[in-house]
Write an enzyme that holds these catalytic residues in place. Structure first.
Site, short mmCIF file in Angstrom:
data_model
loop_
_atom_site.label_atom_id
_atom_site.label_comp_id
_atom_site.label_asym_id
_atom_site.label_seq_id
_atom_site.Cartn_x
_atom_site.Cartn_y
_atom_site.Cartn_z
N ALA A 56 91.31 -43.36 32.84
CA ALA A 56 91.39 -42.91 31.45
C ALA A 56 92.13 -41.58 31.26
O ALA A 56 93.06 -41.48 30.44
CB ALA A 56 89.98 -42.81 30.89
N ASP A 248 86.05 -45.54 30.48
CA ASP A 248 87.36 -45.59 29.82
C ASP A 248 87.23 -45.33 28.33
O ASP A 248 88.18 -44.90 27.68
CB ASP A 248 88.02 -46.94 30.09
N LYS A 259 84.90 -50.06 34.30
CA LYS A 259 85.43 -51.15 35.12
C LYS A 259 84.44 -52.30 35.23
O LYS A 259 83.23 -52.08 35.39
CB LYS A 259 85.80 -50.59 36.50
O1 MRU Z 1 91.99 -50.27 35.37
P1 MRU Z 1 91.90 -48.81 35.68
O2 MRU Z 1 92.01 -48.46 37.11
O3 MRU Z 1 92.78 -47.96 34.79
O4 MRU Z 1 90.42 -48.54 35.23
C1 MRU Z 1 89.97 -47.29 35.02
C2 MRU Z 1 89.01 -46.97 36.05
O5 MRU Z 1 89.39 -46.56 37.11
C3 MRU Z 1 87.58 -47.10 35.81
O6 MRU Z 1 87.15 -47.91 34.84
C4 MRU Z 1 86.95 -45.76 35.91
O7 MRU Z 1 85.69 -45.94 36.38
C5 MRU Z 1 86.94 -44.99 34.62
S1 MRU Z 1 88.43 -44.24 34.27
C6 MRU Z 1 88.05 -42.61 34.47
#
Ligand code: MRU
Length: 366
Positions: A56, A248, A259
């Site tokens: 994010a 996110d 995720k």
């Molecule tokens: O698909 P991504 O790698 O962009 O997803 C984001 C993430 O890595 C996770 O959801 C994460 O735990 C939160 S982003 C700080």
């Protein structure tokens, strides 16, 4: 944070005064360390959409610098149009992370204050640098708040190892520096607390095995990779003291998009009385959305599920097919963990309960 004992951020301008913008191409990690140059707003859009950068906070910072690239690529007299178009392209590059739209809007608001196009470009570059610096400093601050929780647990365990389970990569690679879920862990290490991290591999993109495990190793934090399905078993055996994950997008009512698989870990944590914390800089809050179920959930290609990539014994990076030809796969990238399963939100201003009243008490201006 460190790679081979050298300090890096995940994104930075080639020059203090102007672009191009440099990123670490995360698709190549941990096998290859490649720095990529972004020259145009389209380069930034591709970098976000195809996950050269991800996470994010880093998506937000890349969008901010992407707006700067849109500005310097604009024809004279057409800057505002270029910014609107660039903002639209960046906004549409990935749907779930809140930081993306937040960064684009902040740049548009700042750019509107410029007296002329040169002035606007200067403001945009300065604002993009501020967004990146702020992301790093907010993560560092939330780490110090999270440290208090780890310290308490460590005292309760008479200094024995604190085992923290995390999912995906909410480390410094997902932000500009420090990370969200990892910042309290780095702060605990610096405070001399004995920590060990269980790292979920995080299928299908494997942010855990490819990024989190590598990033922690680079920082000499003891960690062990586990399959995504192992967490519940470890919790039942008393091998997990707490969970910290990133997010996110978090609604101002406390629901968390993170995720895919996070929700199942939160359920298992609740069943085993294990504290489940979510760490985030305030740029990840969605102040308009009341329910997590309204958060747009990215659906990615099924190819990420039916194939896997890694390094062969011969030392080349290759993708191999896991399934029979024609196997259909569904690939939602995020899920929603309802506020009721969350012990607390760790932010740059402190720790809050995951509910509307408590969150607004910490951020009264919202
Ligand atoms: O698909 P991504 O790698 O962009 O997803 C984001 C993430 O890595 C996770 O959801 C994460 O735990 C939160 S982003 C700080």
């Amino acid at each position: 944070m460190r790679i081979d004992n050298r300090n890096y951020r995940t994104i930075w301008p080639a020059d203090k005064e102007q672009g191009p913008i440099l990123i670490i191409d995360q698709r190549k990690l941990p096998h290859e360390f490649v720095i990529e140059e972004l020259h145009t707003v389209s380069d930034a859009v591709v970098a976000i959409r195809d996950m050269h950068v991800r996470g994010a906070g880093l998506i937000g910072a890349t969008a901010a610098f992407g707006m700067y690239l849109a500005a310097i690529g604009a024809e004279p007299g057409r800057l505002n149009e270029a910014l609107q178009e660039g903002g639209r392209m960046l906004d549409n590059s990935r749907p779930t992370a809140r930081n993306l739209k937040w960064a684009v809007d902040r740049i548009l608001t700042a750019a509107a204050l410029g007296d002329n196009e040169d002035d606007q470009k200067r403001i945009i570059f300065k604002t993009a640098c501020e967004i990146a610096d702020e992301d790093a400093s907010f993560c560092k601050s939330l780490g110090l708040h999270g440290l208090k929780i780890i310290k308490e647990l460590s005292e309760k365990k008479d200094g024995k190892t604190i085992n923290i389970l995390t999912h995906c990569n909410a480390g410094w690679l997902a932000f500009v520096d420090y990370g969200s879920a990892t910042a309290p862990i780095y702060a605990a290490r610096d405070a001399g607390i004995d920590v060990h991290v269980w790292v979920d591999e995080t299928r299908p993109w494997n942010q855990g095995s490819k990024l989190t495990a590598w990033e922690l190793q680079q920082e000499n934090i003891p960690c062990t990779l586990i399959t995504d399905n192992a967490g519940g078993h470890l919790m039942q055996k008393g091998m997990v003291d707490m969970m910290i994950v990133g997010t996110d997008r978090t609604t101002h009512t406390g629901d968390v998009a993170n995720k895919i698989g996070t929700y199942l870990k939160a359920l298992a944590a609740r069943d085993n009385d294990i504290p489940f914390y979510v760490a985030l800089p305030s740029s990840t809050f969605d102040w308009e959305m009341d329910s997590g179920h309204d958060i747009p959930i990215e659906e990615r290609s099924g190819d990420e599920v039916t194939a896997i990539s890694g390094m062969t014994k011969e030392g080349t990076v290759a993708t191999v097919q896991l399934t029979a030809p024609g196997t259909r796969a569904l690939n939602y990238s995020f899920d929603i963990t309802p506020a009721r399963l969350i012990t607390g939100l760790i932010t740059e201003r402190g720790i809050t309960a995951a509910n509307r009243e408590a969150i607004h008490r910490l951020f009264p201006e919202k």
